[in-house]
Design a protein around this motif. Sequence first.
Motif, PDB file in Angstrom:
ATOM      1  N   ARG A   1      39.032  20.392 -16.833  1.00  0.00           N
ATOM      2  CA  ARG A   1      39.038  20.223 -18.290  1.00  0.00           C
ATOM      3  C   ARG A   1      39.815  21.370 -18.926  1.00  0.00           C
ATOM      4  O   ARG A   1      39.900  22.461 -18.354  1.00  0.00           O
TER       5      ARG A   1
ATOM      6  N   THR B   1      37.731  25.068 -16.851  1.00  0.00           N
ATOM      7  CA  THR B   1      36.887  24.872 -15.670  1.00  0.00           C
ATOM      8  C   THR B   1      37.391  25.782 -14.546  1.00  0.00           C
ATOM      9  O   THR B   1      38.481  26.352 -14.661  1.00  0.00           O
TER      10      THR B   1
ATOM     11  N   ARG C   1      33.037   8.406 -19.700  1.00  0.00           N
ATOM     12  CA  ARG C   1      32.545   9.770 -19.523  1.00  0.00           C
ATOM     13  C   ARG C   1      32.899  10.242 -18.123  1.00  0.00           C
ATOM     14  O   ARG C   1      32.714   9.524 -17.148  1.00  0.00           O
ATOM     15  N   HIS C   2      33.424  11.460 -18.029  1.00  0.00           N
ATOM     16  CA  HIS C   2      33.803  12.044 -16.737  1.00  0.00           C
ATOM     17  C   HIS C   2      32.669  12.936 -16.242  1.00  0.00           C
ATOM     18  O   HIS C   2      32.195  13.808 -16.980  1.00  0.00           O
ATOM     19  N   ARG C   3      32.247  12.714 -15.017  1.00  0.00           N
ATOM     20  CA  ARG C   3      31.178  13.517 -14.435  1.00  0.00           C
ATOM     21  C   ARG C   3      31.600  14.048 -13.070  1.00  0.00           C
ATOM     22  O   ARG C   3      32.325  13.389 -12.318  1.00  0.00           O
ATOM     23  N   THR C   4      31.134  15.250 -12.765  1.00  0.00           N
ATOM     24  CA  THR C   4      31.420  15.886 -11.478  1.00  0.00           C
ATOM     25  C   THR C   4      30.149  15.905 -10.634  1.00  0.00           C
ATOM     26  O   THR C   4      29.079  16.261 -11.135  1.00  0.00           O
ATOM     27  N   TYR C   5      30.282  15.515  -9.373  1.00  0.00           N
ATOM     28  CA  TYR C   5      29.141  15.487  -8.459  1.00  0.00           C
ATOM     29  C   TYR C   5      29.382  16.438  -7.295  1.00  0.00           C
ATOM     30  O   TYR C   5      30.517  16.591  -6.823  1.00  0.00           O
TER      31      TYR C   5
ATOM     32  N   ILE D   1      24.877   9.284  -6.648  1.00  0.00           N
ATOM     33  CA  ILE D   1      25.392   8.764  -7.916  1.00  0.00           C
ATOM     34  C   ILE D   1      24.484   7.644  -8.411  1.00  0.00           C
ATOM     35  O   ILE D   1      24.028   7.641  -9.548  1.00  0.00           O
TER      36      ILE D   1
ATOM     37  N   ARG E   1      26.183   0.860 -15.669  1.00  0.00           N
ATOM     38  CA  ARG E   1      27.510   1.458 -15.714  1.00  0.00           C
ATOM     39  C   ARG E   1      28.367   0.998 -14.551  1.00  0.00           C
ATOM     40  O   ARG E   1      27.863   0.601 -13.508  1.00  0.00           O
TER      41      ARG E   1
END
Length: 238
Positions: free
Chosen positions: A76, A115, A181-185, A191, A202
């Motif tokens: 980001r 980030t 929406r962007h998500r980091t795992y 998930i 989703r």
Amino acid sequence: ALAMAEIHARDMAELALHSLPTTSEVVRSLCLFRGFSLAFVSGLALKGMRFISILGEVLLEEGAKNFTLYVLEMGRCAVEVGAKGKVAELAPGACFGERTLLGCSAANATVRIATPFAVTFRINARMVREVLDKNPSEQARYDELRSNPPEGLVKGSQLRNVDLFRLCSEPFLAAIMEATRHRTYLPGQSIVVEGDIEQDVRMFVCSGGQIVAERGGEQVASLPSGATFGELAFLGRA
């Protein structure tokens, strides 16, 4: 300690590079070049380059004219304007620098990595000129683009490469992108869990890394970057 953190971030980014979409997919997803020939788009994909940047690094300085388009693929970025400071944050799929690429104006904001690391795909004006030299039939279209440059934030329509949305209109894709929406795992993090009933249904698109699908505790598939899952639930068919 700071130097070690930077080394670790770069190592993680190097690993992530192998899971990103092809450069052709990246350029095809850009609204800026919608309508250009496949030869032109493929030429830009071959010329463009990926870069790894570390937390705090400035990619674009307010007032600068560096004639470069940036596509944020991972990480980001903070958008900063003069004395106002941070005014926005860019997520993967965002583009910036399009007006400087076209030579229309200087950058109207500073863009800084927010980030631990980020990956950008970049195309500069020299690369565009070289591709135009090999595709002279696209010169008029490019001149028109320079005469009528896009306003505001230009996004890459990453969803254009998802089969479910391939035939959808640009306004529809833009609306969907606004809602994504962007998500980091982290490695090993779940998930979705088999058997769980999701209240917030989703669909998922893997934009980087690799995902393992399991059934009954056994691995049944490995999903690479660009893979999707959850479509049937998303459509209300599961």
